[in-house]
Scaffold this motif. Structure first.
Motif, PDB file in Angstrom:
ATOM      1  N   ASP A  64       8.613  -8.892  -5.398  1.00 60.89           N
ATOM      2  CA  ASP A  64       9.901  -8.429  -5.926  1.00 60.89           C
ATOM      3  C   ASP A  64      10.084  -6.932  -5.689  1.00 60.89           C
ATOM      4  OD1 ASP A  64      10.474 -10.979  -6.790  1.00 60.89           O
ATOM      5  OD2 ASP A  64       9.774 -10.634  -8.854  1.00 60.89           O
ATOM      6  N   VAL A  65       9.006  -6.165  -5.862  1.00 57.85           N
ATOM      7  CA  VAL A  65       9.074  -4.711  -5.697  1.00 57.85           C
ATOM      8  C   VAL A  65       9.409  -4.346  -4.251  1.00 57.85           C
ATOM      9  CG1 VAL A  65       7.712  -2.578  -5.702  1.00 57.85           C
ATOM     10  CG2 VAL A  65       7.551  -4.169  -7.624  1.00 57.85           C
ATOM     11  N   ILE A  66       8.662  -4.909  -3.307  1.00 58.54           N
ATOM     12  CA  ILE A  66       8.879  -4.503  -1.912  1.00 58.54           C
ATOM     13  C   ILE A  66      10.139  -5.134  -1.336  1.00 58.54           C
ATOM     14  CG2 ILE A  66       6.438  -4.037  -1.525  1.00 58.54           C
ATOM     15  CD1 ILE A  66       6.190  -6.668  -0.071  1.00 58.54           C
ATOM     16  N   ALA A  67      10.510  -6.325  -1.820  1.00 57.03           N
ATOM     17  CA  ALA A  67      11.740  -6.954  -1.327  1.00 57.03           C
ATOM     18  C   ALA A  67      12.968  -6.169  -1.752  1.00 57.03           C
ATOM     19  CB  ALA A  67      11.829  -8.390  -1.827  1.00 57.03           C
TER      20      ALA A  67
ATOM     21  N   ILE B 252       0.835  -1.205   0.000  1.00 59.67           N
ATOM     22  CA  ILE B 252       0.000   0.000   0.000  1.00 59.67           C
ATOM     23  C   ILE B 252       0.866   1.249   0.000  1.00 59.67           C
ATOM     24  CG2 ILE B 252      -1.631   1.346   1.407  1.00 59.67           C
ATOM     25  CD1 ILE B 252      -2.787  -1.414   2.318  1.00 59.67           C
ATOM     26  N   ALA B 253       1.904   1.270   0.818  1.00 58.23           N
ATOM     27  CA  ALA B 253       2.784   2.441   0.880  1.00 58.23           C
ATOM     28  C   ALA B 253       3.410   2.721  -0.480  1.00 58.23           C
ATOM     29  CB  ALA B 253       3.867   2.225   1.934  1.00 58.23           C
ATOM     30  N   HIS B 254       3.841   1.660  -1.168  1.00 62.06           N
ATOM     31  CA  HIS B 254       4.456   1.853  -2.486  1.00 62.06           C
ATOM     32  C   HIS B 254       3.418   2.339  -3.493  1.00 62.06           C
ATOM     33  CE1 HIS B 254       6.467   0.949  -6.290  1.00 62.06           C
ATOM     34  NE2 HIS B 254       7.612   0.936  -5.607  1.00 62.06           N
ATOM     35  N   ALA B 255       2.214   1.736  -3.477  1.00 61.95           N
ATOM     36  CA  ALA B 255       1.176   2.119  -4.445  1.00 61.95           C
ATOM     37  C   ALA B 255       0.642   3.523  -4.171  1.00 61.95           C
ATOM     38  CB  ALA B 255       0.040   1.109  -4.409  1.00 61.95           C
ATOM     39  N   ALA B 256       0.572   3.902  -2.899  1.00 61.45           N
ATOM     40  CA  ALA B 256       0.054   5.223  -2.542  1.00 61.45           C
ATOM     41  C   ALA B 256       1.106   6.314  -2.661  1.00 61.45           C
ATOM     42  CB  ALA B 256      -0.488   5.199  -1.112  1.00 61.45           C
ATOM     43  N   GLY B 257       2.373   5.919  -2.670  1.00 58.04           N
ATOM     44  CA  GLY B 257       3.438   6.901  -2.751  1.00 58.04           C
ATOM     45  C   GLY B 257       3.665   7.654  -1.460  1.00 58.04           C
TER      46      GLY B 257
ATOM     47  N   ASP C 111      16.803 -10.741   6.518  1.00 56.73           N
ATOM     48  CA  ASP C 111      15.703 -11.035   7.437  1.00 56.73           C
ATOM     49  C   ASP C 111      14.483 -10.166   7.135  1.00 56.73           C
ATOM     50  OD1 ASP C 111      17.015 -13.036   8.721  1.00 56.73           O
ATOM     51  OD2 ASP C 111      17.585 -11.849  10.479  1.00 56.73           O
ATOM     52  N   GLU C 112      14.715  -8.926   6.754  1.00 58.16           N
ATOM     53  CA  GLU C 112      13.595  -8.058   6.405  1.00 58.16           C
ATOM     54  C   GLU C 112      12.906  -8.560   5.144  1.00 58.16           C
ATOM     55  OE1 GLU C 112      12.952  -3.373   5.353  1.00 58.16           O
ATOM     56  OE2 GLU C 112      14.238  -3.887   7.077  1.00 58.16           O
ATOM     57  N   ARG C 113      13.682  -9.034   4.177  1.00 55.22           N
ATOM     58  CA  ARG C 113      13.073  -9.615   2.974  1.00 55.22           C
ATOM     59  C   ARG C 113      12.260 -10.857   3.321  1.00 55.22           C
ATOM     60  NH1 ARG C 113      17.564  -7.290   0.483  1.00 55.22           N
ATOM     61  NH2 ARG C 113      19.008  -8.898   1.231  1.00 55.22           N
ATOM     62  N   LEU C 114      12.785 -11.668   4.221  1.00 54.44           N
ATOM     63  CA  LEU C 114      12.058 -12.849   4.659  1.00 54.44           C
ATOM     64  C   LEU C 114      10.774 -12.437   5.386  1.00 54.44           C
ATOM     65  CD1 LEU C 114      12.781 -15.866   4.387  1.00 54.44           C
ATOM     66  CD2 LEU C 114      13.694 -15.762   6.733  1.00 54.44           C
TER      67      LEU C 114
END
Length: 487
Positions: free
Chosen positions: A170-173, A97-102, A180-183
């Motif tokens: 893929d985008v948020i990772a 949501i954060a990425h889509a909302a900017g 660990d954050e990616r996991l």
């Protein structure tokens, strides 16, 4: 910034933009008669909103909400999937949501954010048609927050719909700051929980099972029923007292419970095993006195009561929270054994009854990280900062309970958490300075009551405790240490 996003921000300002923790101070929603939301989605949203705003528990609230709405079986199943799926994946969906909302999600009004989470789950986590997911979610936002906010929601959800779930991963990772954050983003677990799980698995030499554990936490658990020993007959002889196991999408355990007048009830098999391990640690002698020190909500208490009745023992229970003490009384009501339920601080009660009890269950308050399948919102509520205070309480309860044991008595220390600070470390700390107690083989005790082979490797430290796991045993991650006071 596009027009719809400006409308979303303007709506937030007009509403006083109270943020995620808001709820009671938000303005009354502006309702539009032309907007309708399918009942299952409305039920899911109302439960999700209560979890966010009031720290409600979804597993307690959802069944009543479904009944009150009069949902069909199909709509009830949809409401359940939408509720638990959204709560379970909240951290991942917030990043999307954060990425889509900017913009950061803290700038989005709390009810609108919950509606967006629900919409994103439909788009990325279910087979709901894209147009239905977007339109229903936009209508929901219009109902709760007005037309301006619905324009913002429409823009965000259409951006989300433009990519698949894997593409979004893929985008948020790509923005993650560590492995660990990616996991954590992939499996919707906070980083501190991932690290705690890794350490607990490593203590058994099974660190490579981490992703399997995280995946199991995100799968709907099987509903398992327990038949109280001596009061109801189990249908499956390969489980300790499990009467029936329903798949996550089917069956009506409520009907079975009602038909058996509470002598069959829903209980995770891990909870059954740890309670039965205490009762079966050695033959019961008539006249034994037992205590369930932290009894709420009473599932293990009822199982112990049935075993005590069969063996000629008595059982006391204690639960410091009055509402939960009431649940304990209702839980043991079907067992024809008088169970006195006190409402005291367990430490004080145990201190006042030194040397009294032959068996004690200390099912200590904990983070609940072992039951994330059933209470998915718990992963977002607890933080690493909660652990030291809980561990201190656990040590105090265990110390007091050991003092309340009679010579040759046996205590079961149990947590629904695999976190080492709440499990092995508590036992090690308390037992380190006591020469009057010894740890028994909890793994052997569980094997003795499981009635089927169960994989319980010895911890690397060589202690006698046992740890159950969702991915390995299909149970909650229950920890058990059995401790005997020397005669």
């Amino acid at each position: 910034m596009t027009g719809p996003q400006r409308h979303g921000r303007d709506q937030g300002k007009a509403a006083g933009r109270s943020g995620r923790g808001s709820g009671s101070h938000a303005p009354k929603p502006r309702r539009e008669a032309s907007r309708e939301v399918q009942p299952a989605r409305r039920v899911a949203f109302d439960v999700i909103r209560a979890v966010s705003a009031s720290d409600a528990y979804a597993n307690l609230l959802l069944p009543g909400a479904i009944r009150e709405a009069g949902l069909s079986a199909a709509d009830a199943a949809l409401a359940t999937e939408l509720t638990y799926g959204t709560l379970r994946q909240r951290g991942t969906y917030d990043a999307v949501i954060a990425h889509a909302a900017g913009r950061d999600i803290v700038t989005i009004d709390a009810p609108v954010l919950d509606a967006l989470r629900l919409g994103v789950h439909q788009l990325l986590g279910t087979r709901v048609a894209t147009h239905a997911a977007v339109n229903e979610s936009v209508n929901l936002v219009a109902l709760i927050a007005g037309r301006g906010a619905s324009g913002f929601a429409n823009a965000v959800l259409r951006k989300v719909a433009a990519r698949s779930a894997e593409e979004w991963m893929d985008v948020i990772a790509a923005a993650a700051r560590s492995d660990d954050e990616r996991l954590g983003l992939r499996y919707a677990h906070p980083v501190w929980i991932i690290r705690a799980f890794r350490r607990a698995l490593a203590a058994e030499g099974r660190e490579d099972e981490l992703e399997a554990l995280l995946a199991a936490d995100n799968a709907a658990p099987e509903v398992t029923l327990v038949a109280l020993p001596g009061l109801a007959e189990p249908e499956d002889p390969h489980r300790p007292y499990a009467a029936t196991a329903f798949g996550s999408a089917g069956g009506d355990p409520g009907a079975v419970v009602a038909a058996n007048k509470g002598r069959v009830r829903v209980q995770d098999e891990g909870s059954q095993l740890v309670a039965l391990a205490l009762a079966g640690a050695r033959p019961i002698r008539a006249g034994e006195r037992w205590l369930d020190l932290c009894a709420g909500p009473g599932g293990k208490t009822a199982l112990l009561a049935a075993e005590a009745l069969r063996g000629g023992a008595t059982l006391d229970a204690n639960e410091v929270v009055p509402a939960r003490a009431g649940l304990v009384r209702r839980a043991v009501a079907p067992v024809p054994l008088h169970v006195e339920v006190a409402e005291e601080d367990g430490r004080a009660l145990a201190a006042a009854r030194a040397g009294v009890y032959d068996r004690i269950l200390v099912d200590a308050p904990c983070t609940g990280l072992g039951a994330l399948r059933r209470r998915p919102e718990a992963r977002w509520r607890k933080t690493a900062a909660d652990v030291p205070e809980l561990a201190g309480l656990q040590e105090e309860l265990l110390t007091a309970a050991l003092d309340a044991l009679a010579p040759d008595g046996i205590l079961a220390y149990v947590t629904c958490s695999p976190h080492l600070a709440e499990t092995a470390a508590v036992v090690q700390t308390v037992l380190r300075d006591r020469a009057d107690v010894e740890e028994l083989d909890a793994r052997a005790a569980i094997r003795a009551v499981s009635r089927s082979p169960i994989d319980l490797p010895a911890p690397a430290a060589g202690s006698g405790h046992a740890q159950l796991w969702p991915h390995r045993h299909g149970t909650d991650a229950m920890f058990l240490s059995l401790i005997r006071k020397r005669a």
